[in-house]
Design a protein around this motif. Structure first.
Motif, PDB file in Angstrom:
ATOM      1  N   GLY A  59      12.091   2.244   5.007  1.00 33.63           N
ATOM      2  CA  GLY A  59      10.823   1.810   5.566  1.00 33.63           C
ATOM      3  C   GLY A  59       9.783   2.909   5.632  1.00 33.63           C
ATOM      4  O   GLY A  59       8.589   2.671   5.374  1.00 33.63           O
ATOM      5  N   GLU A  60      10.211   4.132   5.950  1.00 27.76           N
ATOM      6  CA  GLU A  60       9.265   5.248   6.029  1.00 27.76           C
ATOM      7  C   GLU A  60       8.665   5.550   4.656  1.00 27.76           C
ATOM      8  O   GLU A  60       7.481   5.872   4.537  1.00 27.76           O
ATOM      9  N   THR A  61       9.474   5.427   3.633  1.00 32.64           N
ATOM     10  CA  THR A  61       8.968   5.638   2.275  1.00 32.64           C
ATOM     11  C   THR A  61       7.931   4.579   1.911  1.00 32.64           C
ATOM     12  O   THR A  61       6.923   4.862   1.260  1.00 32.64           O
ATOM     13  N   LEU A  62       8.175   3.358   2.362  1.00 34.86           N
ATOM     14  CA  LEU A  62       7.219   2.279   2.110  1.00 34.86           C
ATOM     15  C   LEU A  62       5.873   2.579   2.769  1.00 34.86           C
ATOM     16  O   LEU A  62       4.814   2.430   2.137  1.00 34.86           O
ATOM     17  N   LEU A  63       5.881   3.048   4.008  1.00 42.72           N
ATOM     18  CA  LEU A  63       4.637   3.355   4.709  1.00 42.72           C
ATOM     19  C   LEU A  63       3.878   4.482   4.015  1.00 42.72           C
ATOM     20  O   LEU A  63       2.644   4.419   3.872  1.00 42.72           O
ATOM     21  N   LYS A  64       4.579   5.495   3.567  1.00 44.55           N
ATOM     22  CA  LYS A  64       3.934   6.619   2.885  1.00 44.55           C
ATOM     23  C   LYS A  64       3.344   6.171   1.542  1.00 44.55           C
ATOM     24  O   LYS A  64       2.268   6.627   1.149  1.00 44.55           O
ATOM     25  N   GLU A  65       4.064   5.298   0.847  1.00 41.56           N
ATOM     26  CA  GLU A  65       3.594   4.837  -0.457  1.00 41.56           C
ATOM     27  C   GLU A  65       2.333   3.970  -0.297  1.00 41.56           C
ATOM     28  O   GLU A  65       1.390   4.084  -1.082  1.00 41.56           O
ATOM     29  N   ILE A  66       2.320   3.119   0.726  1.00 41.49           N
ATOM     30  CA  ILE A  66       1.138   2.287   0.973  1.00 41.49           C
ATOM     31  C   ILE A  66      -0.052   3.155   1.337  1.00 41.49           C
ATOM     32  O   ILE A  66      -1.195   2.886   0.939  1.00 41.49           O
ATOM     33  N   ALA A  67       0.187   4.220   2.104  1.00 39.49           N
ATOM     34  CA  ALA A  67      -0.900   5.109   2.540  1.00 39.49           C
ATOM     35  C   ALA A  67      -1.570   5.816   1.371  1.00 39.49           C
ATOM     36  O   ALA A  67      -2.701   6.295   1.500  1.00 39.49           O
ATOM     37  N   ARG A  68      -0.886   5.902   0.226  1.00 41.69           N
ATOM     38  CA  ARG A  68      -1.460   6.551  -0.950  1.00 41.69           C
ATOM     39  C   ARG A  68      -2.527   5.687  -1.619  1.00 41.69           C
ATOM     40  O   ARG A  68      -3.328   6.188  -2.410  1.00 41.69           O
ATOM     41  N   HIS A  69      -2.528   4.399  -1.331  1.00 42.72           N
ATOM     42  CA  HIS A  69      -3.452   3.473  -1.996  1.00 42.72           C
ATOM     43  C   HIS A  69      -4.448   2.951  -0.958  1.00 42.72           C
ATOM     44  O   HIS A  69      -4.117   2.105  -0.128  1.00 42.72           O
ATOM     45  N   THR A  70      -5.650   3.463  -1.013  1.00 47.94           N
ATOM     46  CA  THR A  70      -6.680   3.089  -0.044  1.00 47.94           C
ATOM     47  C   THR A  70      -7.970   2.688  -0.762  1.00 47.94           C
ATOM     48  O   THR A  70      -8.169   3.014  -1.940  1.00 47.94           O
ATOM     49  N   VAL A  71      -8.839   2.006  -0.030  1.00 48.57           N
ATOM     50  CA  VAL A  71     -10.156   1.609  -0.548  1.00 48.57           C
ATOM     51  C   VAL A  71     -11.200   1.935   0.521  1.00 48.57           C
ATOM     52  O   VAL A  71     -10.906   1.912   1.719  1.00 48.57           O
ATOM     53  N   PRO A  72     -12.431   2.250   0.115  1.00 46.54           N
ATOM     54  CA  PRO A  72     -13.476   2.574   1.100  1.00 46.54           C
ATOM     55  C   PRO A  72     -13.951   1.341   1.849  1.00 46.54           C
ATOM     56  O   PRO A  72     -13.966   0.231   1.317  1.00 46.54           O
ATOM     57  N   ILE A  73     -14.347   1.546   3.100  1.00 41.93           N
ATOM     58  CA  ILE A  73     -14.923   0.482   3.926  1.00 41.93           C
ATOM     59  C   ILE A  73     -16.433   0.583   3.812  1.00 41.93           C
ATOM     60  O   ILE A  73     -17.035   1.572   4.224  1.00 41.93           O
ATOM     61  N   ARG A  74     -17.042  -0.450   3.247  1.00 38.97           N
ATOM     62  CA  ARG A  74     -18.498  -0.464   3.075  1.00 38.97           C
ATOM     63  C   ARG A  74     -19.099  -1.497   4.029  1.00 38.97           C
ATOM     64  O   ARG A  74     -19.129  -2.692   3.713  1.00 38.97           O
ATOM     65  N   PRO A  75     -19.563  -1.086   5.188  1.00 40.23           N
ATOM     66  CA  PRO A  75     -20.101  -2.052   6.158  1.00 40.23           C
ATOM     67  C   PRO A  75     -21.395  -2.683   5.678  1.00 40.23           C
ATOM     68  O   PRO A  75     -22.179  -2.069   4.941  1.00 40.23           O
ATOM     69  N   ASP A  76     -21.599  -3.936   6.104  1.00 41.06           N
ATOM     70  CA  ASP A  76     -22.823  -4.693   5.797  1.00 41.06           C
ATOM     71  C   ASP A  76     -23.045  -4.878   4.297  1.00 41.06           C
ATOM     72  O   ASP A  76     -24.179  -5.063   3.849  1.00 41.06           O
TER      73      ASP A  76
END
Length: 281
Positions: free
Chosen positions: A243-260
């Motif tokens: 499970g810890e490996t899964l959390l670290k792997e997901i954290a590697r893939h992010t997208v920017p938050i563009r409000p409005d």
């Protein structure tokens, strides 16, 4: 949950069925977008104990007659009118709103247009709120909430539906629920619940992911949910996965938050997906 075949799709009828199935032991608020503007639906919610509604309504000439008469400005007022399914001289003199109901449309009928499940005449009272958006356009909603909810409260409550809209978008497209793969209701229900379970699992996992934010970045970042779903599926397929490996792997893939951020809706006509047959003479 109400399952309807595509040719008979009736979202208003499905919501009425869900209201009839449920007894609200605690206060509930039904928030609906455009397309749910219906005298019959509103009457069902008004008759339901512990239920209130907040529904976006049209504000053009095609809107409810009493709403169309209101000035196009910010407002918060109550309107009263009477629904009738007859056209007697008395109805016309009293200014009742005539609802044309087909002869085959009786109480609890499956006919979508002109459905009316209540006696005639039927008095109805609504609260109409209209507020100005940041883009200079007006938005009009009808509600049964009391005056203790201010116009700002009504606007914020209606905005809360957006989280549900984005969740449905992820559920349909990220989880692949746009097309069902079976014909029976039981198979469709099984597939819907399976996708919903996967969606809830991935959402719960994403809440535990720690996303590192850049110190001098322009945007904040969040988990890429599409990649998170793919990684969660792989996690469930892999025996003894960590499970810890899964959390670290997901954290590697992010997208920017563009409000409005607002994109113009690209509406396209959906064509018929037919089957191609080759016939040999």
């Amino acid at each position: 949950m109400v399952i309807q075949p595509e040719p008979k799709k009736d979202e208003i009828g499905a919501l009425v069925t869900m209201l009839q199935r449920n007894d609200f032991e605690e206060k509930a608020l039904i928030i609906a977008d455009r397309g749910f503007e219906s005298y019959n639906l509103i009457a069902h919610i008004l008759e339901k104990p512990n239920a209130d509604f907040l529904i976006r309504v049209k504000q053009s000439c095609s809107a409810m007659r009493e709403v169309a008469k209101l000035p196009l400005c910010e407002l918060d007022c109550n309107i009263s009118f009477t629904i009738t399914t007859t056209q007697t001289n008395e109805d016309k003199q009293n200014g009742y709103i005539h609802l044309q109901v087909p002869k085959k449309s009786k109480a609890n009928s499956k006919t979508r247009r002109g459905r009316w499940d209540f006696p005639s005449p039927y008095p109805m009272k609504l609260r109409v709120c209209r507020f100005l958006l940041d883009n200079g356009e007006f938005e009009t909603v009808a509600t049964s909430l009391p005056p203790s909810f201010t116009l700002a409260d009504i606007r914020e409550l209606y905005h809360l539906r957006w989280g549900v809209e984005t969740a449905f978008c992820d559920w349909k497209y990220t989880l692949g629920l746009v097309d069902l793969h079976g014909k029976s209701d039981a198979f469709a229900e099984q597939e819907i619940y399976a996708s919903l379970t996967a969606f809830n699992f991935a959402s719960r996992v994403c809440r535990e992911v720690v996303v590192r934010q850049p110190k001098n970045g322009v945007y904040a970042y969040k988990v890429n949910f599409k990649m998170a779903v793919m990684l969660c599926k792989e996690f469930l397929r892999t025996p003894n996965a960590d499970g810890e490996t899964l959390l670290k792997e997901i954290a590697r893939h992010t997208v920017p938050i563009r409000p409005d951020r607002q994109d113009e809706r690209n509406l396209k006509v959906k064509g018929f997906a037919g089957f191609v047959y080759r016939v040999a003479a």
